[in-house]
Design a protein around this motif. Structure first.
Motif, PDB file in Angstrom:
ATOM      1  N   GLY A   1       0.783  -1.222   0.000  1.00  0.00           N
ATOM      2  CA  GLY A   1       0.000   0.000   0.000  1.00  0.00           C
ATOM      3  C   GLY A   1       0.817   1.275   0.000  1.00  0.00           C
ATOM      4  O   GLY A   1       2.030   1.267  -0.206  1.00  0.00           O
ATOM      5  N   THR A   2       0.104   2.380   0.246  1.00  0.00           N
ATOM      6  CA  THR A   2       0.689   3.715   0.235  1.00  0.00           C
ATOM      7  C   THR A   2       0.806   4.220   1.665  1.00  0.00           C
ATOM      8  O   THR A   2      -0.149   4.104   2.436  1.00  0.00           O
ATOM      9  CB  THR A   2      -0.187   4.676  -0.598  1.00  0.00           C
ATOM     10  N   HIS A   3       1.952   4.799   1.998  1.00  0.00           N
ATOM     11  CA  HIS A   3       2.227   5.213   3.376  1.00  0.00           C
ATOM     12  C   HIS A   3       2.834   6.609   3.424  1.00  0.00           C
ATOM     13  O   HIS A   3       3.640   6.963   2.563  1.00  0.00           O
ATOM     14  CB  HIS A   3       3.217   4.235   4.035  1.00  0.00           C
ATOM     15  N   GLN A   4       2.471   7.366   4.471  1.00  0.00           N
ATOM     16  CA  GLN A   4       3.149   8.621   4.762  1.00  0.00           C
ATOM     17  C   GLN A   4       4.173   8.335   5.848  1.00  0.00           C
ATOM     18  O   GLN A   4       3.838   7.879   6.940  1.00  0.00           O
ATOM     19  CB  GLN A   4       2.175   9.700   5.216  1.00  0.00           C
ATOM     20  N   VAL A   5       5.416   8.604   5.549  1.00  0.00           N
ATOM     21  CA  VAL A   5       6.548   8.288   6.423  1.00  0.00           C
ATOM     22  C   VAL A   5       6.557   9.239   7.626  1.00  0.00           C
ATOM     23  O   VAL A   5       6.358  10.443   7.477  1.00  0.00           O
ATOM     24  CB  VAL A   5       7.864   8.394   5.627  1.00  0.00           C
ATOM     25  N   SER A   6       6.811   8.679   8.815  1.00  0.00           N
ATOM     26  CA  SER A   6       6.881   9.513  10.017  1.00  0.00           C
ATOM     27  C   SER A   6       8.326   9.816  10.441  1.00  0.00           C
ATOM     28  O   SER A   6       8.581  10.791  11.136  1.00  0.00           O
ATOM     29  CB  SER A   6       6.153   8.845  11.183  1.00  0.00           C
ATOM     30  N   ARG A   7       9.251   8.968  10.005  1.00  0.00           N
ATOM     31  CA  ARG A   7      10.661   9.139  10.379  1.00  0.00           C
ATOM     32  C   ARG A   7      11.508   8.587   9.246  1.00  0.00           C
ATOM     33  O   ARG A   7      11.188   7.551   8.667  1.00  0.00           O
ATOM     34  CB  ARG A   7      10.927   8.365  11.664  1.00  0.00           C
ATOM     35  N   VAL A   8      12.620   9.282   8.958  1.00  0.00           N
ATOM     36  CA  VAL A   8      13.504   8.822   7.883  1.00  0.00           C
ATOM     37  C   VAL A   8      14.939   8.843   8.396  1.00  0.00           C
ATOM     38  O   VAL A   8      15.335   9.724   9.158  1.00  0.00           O
ATOM     39  CB  VAL A   8      13.322   9.683   6.605  1.00  0.00           C
TER      40      VAL A   8
ATOM     41  N   LEU B   1       6.749  12.636   2.867  1.00  0.00           N
ATOM     42  CA  LEU B   1       7.284  11.540   2.069  1.00  0.00           C
ATOM     43  C   LEU B   1       6.177  10.510   1.931  1.00  0.00           C
ATOM     44  O   LEU B   1       5.779   9.889   2.916  1.00  0.00           O
ATOM     45  CB  LEU B   1       8.512  10.918   2.736  1.00  0.00           C
ATOM     46  N   ILE B   2       5.677  10.345   0.718  1.00  0.00           N
ATOM     47  CA  ILE B   2       4.587   9.415   0.431  1.00  0.00           C
ATOM     48  C   ILE B   2       5.162   8.289  -0.420  1.00  0.00           C
ATOM     49  O   ILE B   2       5.615   8.512  -1.547  1.00  0.00           O
ATOM     50  CB  ILE B   2       3.428  10.122  -0.321  1.00  0.00           C
ATOM     51  N   LYS B   3       5.141   7.085   0.130  1.00  0.00           N
ATOM     52  CA  LYS B   3       5.767   5.943  -0.545  1.00  0.00           C
ATOM     53  C   LYS B   3       4.761   4.829  -0.782  1.00  0.00           C
ATOM     54  O   LYS B   3       3.988   4.479   0.107  1.00  0.00           O
ATOM     55  CB  LYS B   3       6.931   5.407   0.306  1.00  0.00           C
ATOM     56  N   HIS B   4       4.794   4.285  -1.985  1.00  0.00           N
ATOM     57  CA  HIS B   4       3.972   3.118  -2.304  1.00  0.00           C
ATOM     58  C   HIS B   4       4.900   1.914  -2.436  1.00  0.00           C
ATOM     59  O   HIS B   4       5.919   1.978  -3.132  1.00  0.00           O
ATOM     60  CB  HIS B   4       3.181   3.325  -3.595  1.00  0.00           C
TER      61      HIS B   4
END
Length: 192
Positions: A73-80, A155-158
């Motif tokens: 799925g698609t996620h908004q990252v909280s920490r990088v 940061l939006i990652k699929h």
């Protein structure tokens, strides 16, 4: 690097590494194609921001490898964080921390590990899974530039693959579908 459209303070700037990931974004918002990797991402975003026009926010859209089974799925990252910079050794050498993790918001979300390595090795994936959920090649660099420019970033990652054996083949096979899903996210989440 290629900027499509015009950056303005009333709209977000979409930042994408690969042309394949931007295929369905349309022309409603400006899109910056950076090229893959931390250096390309840093140079492209810093160059655009140095020109003077600033967006309302930066939204990095892209694919990511899952570091654990079951992630999709698609996620908004909280920490990088960076996985290819030995911050511990640098701290031992200098007494200062370089390249520490960046907190991106109060909302719960996955941890993203960024590095200049396309992870397709099960041992590397398992090592990275000890500190992160997803892996990419640009997120940390873009978050660093945004922070220094005092601009908000998402940061939006699929998830495109499982960052293990065959991940390169899986990415090539899934990137078009991922690009459609990311474009749908833009249209649902961003007003323009």
């Amino acid at each position: 690097m290629r900027l499509i459209g015009t950056v303005s303070p009333d709209r977000p700037l979409l930042v994408v590494a690969a042309h394949e990931e931007a295929a369905y974004l349309g022309d409603g918002l400006p899109v910056l194609l950076t090229g893959m990797g931390k250096v390309n991402a840093t140079a492209a975003l810093a160059t655009v921001l140095a020109r003077g026009d600033r967006p309302s926010e930066i939204v990095n859209l892209g694919t990511a490898g899952a570091l654990r089974s079951g992630w999709a799925g698609t996620h908004q990252v909280s920490r990088v964080l960076q996985h290819d910079l030995d911050t511990r050794v640098l701290h031992q050498l200098t007494g200062r921390t370089y390249g520490g993790p960046i907190e991106l918001g109060a909302e719960p979300g996955p941890v993203l590990a960024t590095g200049d390595l396309f992870v397709s090795d099960p041992e590397a994936r398992d090592r990275l899974a000890q500190s992160a959920d997803l892996v990419d090649m640009e997120g940390y660099a873009l978050a660093t530039v945004a922070r220094r420019a005092e601009l908000p970033i998402r940061l939006i990652k699929h998830v495109s693959d499982e960052a293990g054996a065959g991940a390169d083949r899986t990415w090539r096979e899934s990137v078009d579908d991922c690009a459609k899903i990311l474009a749908d996210w833009v249209h649902a989440q961003l007003t323009f």
